[in-house]
Design an enzyme around this catalytic site. Structure first.
Site, PDB file in Angstrom:
ATOM      1  N   ASP A  61      26.064  53.007  23.156  1.00 45.58           N
ATOM      2  CA  ASP A  61      26.459  53.410  24.487  1.00 45.58           C
ATOM      3  C   ASP A  61      27.452  52.592  24.885  1.00 45.58           C
ATOM      4  O   ASP A  61      27.749  51.465  24.744  1.00 45.58           O
ATOM      5  CB  ASP A  61      25.118  52.927  25.443  1.00 45.58           C
ATOM      6  CG  ASP A  61      25.297  53.563  26.660  1.00 45.58           C
ATOM      7  OD1 ASP A  61      26.546  53.639  27.152  1.00 45.58           O
ATOM      8  OD2 ASP A  61      24.203  53.798  27.377  1.00 45.58           O
ATOM      9  N   SER A 111      26.192  57.683  31.694  1.00 48.07           N
ATOM     10  CA  SER A 111      25.671  57.947  30.566  1.00 48.07           C
ATOM     11  C   SER A 111      24.282  59.101  30.916  1.00 48.07           C
ATOM     12  O   SER A 111      23.791  59.356  29.939  1.00 48.07           O
ATOM     13  CB  SER A 111      24.687  56.590  30.223  1.00 48.07           C
ATOM     14  OG  SER A 111      25.461  55.444  29.843  1.00 48.07           O
ATOM     15  N   HIS A 174      15.832  54.624  30.460  1.00 43.83           N
ATOM     16  CA  HIS A 174      17.137  54.584  30.888  1.00 43.83           C
ATOM     17  C   HIS A 174      17.730  55.868  30.587  1.00 43.83           C
ATOM     18  O   HIS A 174      17.196  56.907  29.764  1.00 43.83           O
ATOM     19  CB  HIS A 174      17.720  53.565  30.314  1.00 43.83           C
ATOM     20  CG  HIS A 174      19.054  52.968  30.881  1.00 43.83           C
ATOM     21  ND1 HIS A 174      20.419  52.990  30.397  1.00 43.83           N
ATOM     22  CD2 HIS A 174      19.193  52.425  32.160  1.00 43.83           C
ATOM     23  CE1 HIS A 174      21.173  52.358  31.329  1.00 43.83           C
ATOM     24  NE2 HIS A 174      20.358  52.070  32.513  1.00 43.83           N
ATOM     25  N   HIS A 343      29.939  45.919  30.819  1.00 47.25           N
ATOM     26  CA  HIS A 343      30.081  46.031  32.271  1.00 47.25           C
ATOM     27  C   HIS A 343      30.129  44.695  32.771  1.00 47.25           C
ATOM     28  O   HIS A 343      30.632  44.602  33.951  1.00 47.25           O
ATOM     29  CB  HIS A 343      28.609  46.628  32.715  1.00 47.25           C
ATOM     30  CG  HIS A 343      28.695  48.128  32.852  1.00 47.25           C
ATOM     31  ND1 HIS A 343      29.492  48.949  33.472  1.00 47.25           N
ATOM     32  CD2 HIS A 343      27.963  49.021  32.314  1.00 47.25           C
ATOM     33  CE1 HIS A 343      29.428  50.166  33.352  1.00 47.25           C
ATOM     34  NE2 HIS A 343      28.251  50.341  32.548  1.00 47.25           N
ATOM     35  N   ASP A 380      28.673  57.806  23.849  1.00 43.43           N
ATOM     36  CA  ASP A 380      28.625  58.750  25.109  1.00 43.43           C
ATOM     37  C   ASP A 380      29.749  58.645  25.919  1.00 43.43           C
ATOM     38  O   ASP A 380      30.093  59.594  26.501  1.00 43.43           O
ATOM     39  CB  ASP A 380      27.417  58.292  26.025  1.00 43.43           C
ATOM     40  CG  ASP A 380      27.256  56.669  26.362  1.00 43.43           C
ATOM     41  OD1 ASP A 380      28.007  56.089  25.828  1.00 43.43           O
ATOM     42  OD2 ASP A 380      26.267  56.377  27.011  1.00 43.43           O
ATOM     43  N   HIS A 381      30.391  57.347  26.038  1.00 40.43           N
ATOM     44  CA  HIS A 381      31.507  57.284  26.924  1.00 40.43           C
ATOM     45  C   HIS A 381      32.334  55.920  26.469  1.00 40.43           C
ATOM     46  O   HIS A 381      31.619  55.247  25.467  1.00 40.43           O
ATOM     47  CB  HIS A 381      31.388  57.133  28.386  1.00 40.43           C
ATOM     48  CG  HIS A 381      30.248  56.134  28.661  1.00 40.43           C
ATOM     49  ND1 HIS A 381      30.601  55.024  28.645  1.00 40.43           N
ATOM     50  CD2 HIS A 381      29.127  56.216  29.039  1.00 40.43           C
ATOM     51  CE1 HIS A 381      29.480  54.167  28.893  1.00 40.43           C
ATOM     52  NE2 HIS A 381      28.361  54.732  29.316  1.00 40.43           N
ATOM     53  N   HIS A 460      33.230  52.351  33.286  1.00 42.48           N
ATOM     54  CA  HIS A 460      33.405  53.103  32.015  1.00 42.48           C
ATOM     55  C   HIS A 460      34.819  53.837  31.927  1.00 42.48           C
ATOM     56  O   HIS A 460      35.718  53.581  32.862  1.00 42.48           O
ATOM     57  CB  HIS A 460      32.706  54.573  32.012  1.00 42.48           C
ATOM     58  CG  HIS A 460      31.027  54.208  31.972  1.00 42.48           C
ATOM     59  ND1 HIS A 460      30.182  55.030  32.167  1.00 42.48           N
ATOM     60  CD2 HIS A 460      30.463  53.045  31.855  1.00 42.48           C
ATOM     61  CE1 HIS A 460      29.041  54.568  32.283  1.00 42.48           C
ATOM     62  NE2 HIS A 460      28.990  53.141  31.849  1.00 42.48           N
TER      63      HIS A 460
END
Length: 536
Positions: A61, A111, A174, A343, A380-381, A460
């Protein structure tokens, strides 16, 4: 004192590595011969066009390309080797590609919409999971319409008679793991209490079930052989001696009852600690629910290693349970804490969690055969972390760039475009950058790396992300493509259909992807085009 000694020893070791590396790399034969050797190996790489019995999708992730680069350097430097030429386990996979991560309504993905893409084969809106882009975030009535719902590769696999499971370091409810089983209009509706609190009367939620309830009571989640991660409180009911937050029912008890009712001849285990996991014989277990934390699991660098299993350990146990399945399995494994560290602009922790994912992948490679198991690793990113300046070779990746800015202060090699660290201060004379040389960058595990724009949390990034593949039909994952192609490629490799089972009137078999004749030729031609494009 001891910290100084350790740092001095590490610096000395890296200097010795640097000297040896410089001598070797000064010889042009080193580069020519290494290059030829690698190309020779690639030229002999076979295309495995057989059907995959098993599929494992690893997802880091927020694992951007910069994260991969910095993590491999970090790995090498932890081993006192030249990190720049190091490899993460999956970077040695034979086939690589690049995936476009945008949502239908957002340039930069979250996400939730990305999970819908790489698990369900459909791009959707930011904040929604398992539904089409006709569903806006928070719109419960729209999300329950059958024509607005999509199914995941876990459902397709179950239709084809394969076992399924999920492993994550986040809450099992999540966004990323939820993409494998949930259909919901808001990613934060993880429990019934969350739904009431977050919706605030803006939508009719009586028609919708929260993510945790979908996991335990609906297909495909209720059929998962393996569920491991954090998020215990989202499944447990409020009460005396309970940390649960649910108001309706205890879903852990519901899971146990369901397994006793539907699979009375099978063995199911509920575990909450590393010790309980280690004592569970997966070769004699049919279902396991492992909830190792009330919330997200702890970062490895901050965790209690006595009580919390690592991602590698959870992955190993999951494969041990699933590899008994005669029809094979599909397993989803997420290193979810890379994203959370980013983050917070905790670069060291993000890199360390990336190494944890690399270890889990290495373990999976060792436990499976490339002849029958497709392993795909992706993200995912991206995130906004950059690696910049002109640091010298073998310079500590977590340290300073070694060059001065126009304000006569140096800066860190790693930094973020935005984030929670206040990087500029106002004093009696001027507004200026914080002097990072006054901070304990190297030794503080959760040092906040500098960012340009002040935000509560770093965001992100919209960059494309890497895809790595090995095993049957792994050449399908070369080139630059939309993220939603990933589960479709995995389904094609495993010969499973994306549609609800239909029986052939003559054979009675479930209709899979057609792998005969023209389809195989078309696949090989597409793969060849992708490889040629990559070389141009």
């Amino acid at each position: 004192m001891w910290t100084f000694v350790v740092c001095a020893v590490l610096a000395c070791a890296l200097q010795q590595v640097s000297a040896a590396t410089t001598t070797q790399e000064s010889d042009p034969k080193f580069w020519i011969e290494n290059g030829k050797r690698m190309l020779e190996e690639k030229s002999k790489q076979p295309l495995r066009t057989n059907k995959a019995k098993n599929v494992i999708l690893f997802m880091g992730d927020g694992m951007s390309l910069t994260t991969l680069t910095a993590a491999r350097i970090y790995k090498g430097q932890l081993q006192n080797t030249s990190g720049e030429s190091e490899h993460l386990s999956f970077e040695q996979f034979p086939f690589t590609g690049i995936s476009k991560t945008y949502c239908v309504d957002n340039q930069v993905a979250d996400s939730a919409c990305s999970a819908t893409a790489y698990l369900c084969g459909v791009k959707a809106n930011k904040g929604t999971i398992g539904v089409t882009s006709k569903v806006k975030k928070g719109d419960c009535p729209s999300s329950v319409l059958e024509e607005h719902r999509v199914t995941s590769i876990m459902q397709w696999a179950q239709w084809a008679g394969k076992a399924t499971g999920i492993v994550t370091t986040t809450r099992v409810t999540h966004s990323s793991p939820a993409g494998s089983y949930s259909q919901i209009a808001h990613r934060e509706w993880e429990s019934d209490v969350d739904m009431m609190k977050i919706s605030k009367g803006t939508t009719n939620i009586t028609q919708c079930e929260d993510i945790a309830k979908q996991l335990i009571t609906r297909e495909p989640g209720r059929n998962f052989k393996v569920i491991m991660g954090g998020g215990r409180d989202k499944l447990m009911k409020q009460g005396v001696n309970s940390t649960g937050i649910r108001s309706d029912e205890d879903l852990v008890i519901s899971w146990k009852n369901d397994k006793r009712t539907r699979f009375s001849d099978k063995i199911s285990k509920y575990v909450t600690t590393r010790d309980e996991l280690a004592k569970t014989d997966m070769t004699q277990t049919d279902f396991v629910l492992g909830l190792f934390h009330r919330d997200h699991m702890d970062y490895r660098l901050k965790s209690n290693v006595e009580t919390q299993p690592t991602l590698q350990e959870m992955t190993r146990n999951a494969i041990q349970l699933l590899q008994k399945e005669p029809n094979g399995y599909v397993l989803f494994v997420e290193g979810g804490l890379i994203d959370m560290a980013h983050h917070n602009t905790w670069a060291r922790i993000a890199l360390d969690e990336t190494l944890e994912l690399s270890k889990a992948v290495a373990n999976a490679v060792a436990m499976t055969s490339e002849d029958d198991t497709l392993i795909v690793v992706t993200s995912d990113h991206a995130h906004t972390m950059t690696m910049a300046g002109y640091p010298k070779r073998n310079a500590n990746i977590l340290g300073l760039s070694g060059t001065m800015a126009m304000d006569n202060m140096t800066y860190t090699t790693l930094s973020y475009a935005n984030g929670p660290k206040q990087s500029f201060v106002n004093d009696s004379t001027s507004c200026h950058r914080v002097n990072v040389t006054n901070e304990d960058i190297i030794n503080k595990v959760d040092f906040l790396y500098p960012s340009l724009v002040d935000l509560l949390d770093e965001t992100h990034g919209g960059d494309d992300v890497m895809v790595f593949a090995r095993g049957p039909m792994s050449h399908l994952f070369t080139g630059n493509y939309e993220q939603n192609q990933i589960p479709l490629g995995m389904a094609m490799a495993a010969g499973i259909s994306t549609n609800f089972p239909t029986t052939d009137s003559t054979s009675g078999a479930i209709s899979p992807f057609n792998f005969s004749g023209q389809t195989i030729l078309a696949v090989l031609l597409l793969a060849l085009v992708g490889i040629l494009q990559a070389r141009l």
